[in-house]
Motif scaffolding. Structure first.
Motif: not given
Length: 321
Positions: A80-83, A109-111, A132, A153, A190, A193, A197
């Protein structure tokens, strides 16, 4: 810490090298830029593995990034990514659902293994941090984690906590003494996030642990931002944090230092920074600006912490020690 920038490559090769070696080889994305603009391209990034995650900070002039299905097949990430957007803003598109823009200072956020396209909104190009976290490092093995399409977010109550953890993680990345805290910060980011979601419940064991870590980070940063106030008391910070004084003390009970010890420690560290950065500034002025109630108190506390007077510390710095 791994750092790289395009200055290490001849100007006419910079974008091609960035595209083939850095973008595709390291990040698993396709970089696109009009040929006539490539001669002026500039990019730099740092990468550090800490706390079970990978923290990237990237700055680059304007170009377009795509994570296509072929890119994903070539370089699966299963993270998972936190930008954190630090530049003028960015656009994300090409996914199921609507496109979106992310403003300066905001988060997304995303995978990693879902397709998207992104480009900076401003002429200044990209500036962002990306954390990541491998799915295997998360205690939450919910299949929905791998279905996180890129999204901003948006929870206004969680975003400040995310910002505090990101700031602390950035400091831990540049300070070897802070690496011990990195694991809890990465896990908190993590879980925050996943709370946002809807995958982790805020009241669950994982959710509560993440919120405690994040609120402690935010409390420490609030302390650092109000050091000049000699009356900086728990009630002041609790009010800023929107929690009770009792809850604030509970946060610090699980930490290495109490609230009052943290305040004193931050004031001492700030005074040392000021003595290094402004050698001509009066020590009495520095003590006041850091919130010490008197010069005598400052000398006593400084000597107890470091075994020397502030003037001796400054003299050591002047001698290059």
């Amino acid at each position: 810490m791994y750092r790289w920038c395009t200055d290490e490559v001849e100007p006419h090769d910079r974008f091609d090298y960035w595209r083939e070696v850095r973008s595709k080889g390291l990040f698993g994305v396709t970089a696109e830029l009009e040929r006539e603009r490539r001669a002026d391209f500039y990019g730099e990034f740092s990468l550090r593995q800490l706390g079970g995650g990978g923290l990237v900070e990237l700055k680059a002039s304007h170009y377009t990034v795509e994570r296509s299905t072929s890119d994903i097949a070539y370089a699966p990430g299963d993270s998972i990514c936190v930008y954190q957007q630090l530049g003028s803003g960015g656009w994300f598109g090409g996914m199921r659902g609507s496109d979106f823009a992310i403003a300066n200072g905001s988060f997304a956020t995303s995978h990693t293994d879902l397709p998207y396209r992104t480009t900076p909104l401003g002429a200044g190009g990209f500036h962002l941090r990306i954390l990541k976290i491998p799915v295997s490092a998360l205690p939450t093995q919910d299949k929905r984690v791998r279905e996180l399409m890129p999204r901003t977010f948006d929870d206004p109550t969680l975003a400040p906590l995310l910002a505090a953890c990101f700031a602390d993680l950035g400091e831990a990345a540049s300070d070897d003494d802070g690496v011990a805290d990195a694991t809890s910060l990465v896990q908190a980011l993590g879980q925050l996030a996943l709370i946002e979601r809807g995958i982790v419940r805020p009241g669950s064991r994982l959710g509560l642990a993440a919120l405690r870590t994040a609120r402690l980070s935010q409390a420490r940063r609030l302390i650092a931002g109000h050091l000049q106030n000699p009356d900086l008391a728990p009630a002041v910070v609790a009010d800023l944090l929107a929690v009770s004084v009792r809850h604030l003390h509970m946060l610090f009970e699980a930490a290495e230092k109490s609230f009052s010890q943290t305040v004193t420690d931050e004031r001492l560290k700030q005074s040392r920074r000021l003595m290094r950065e402004a050698p001509e500034r009066l020590i009495a002025d520095i003590a006041t600006s850091c919130g010490f109630e008197s010069l005598a108190t400052y000398y006593r506390v400084f000597n107890a912490a470091y075994g020397m007077a502030p003037g001796d510390f400054r003299a050591q710095g002047a001698e290059g020690h």
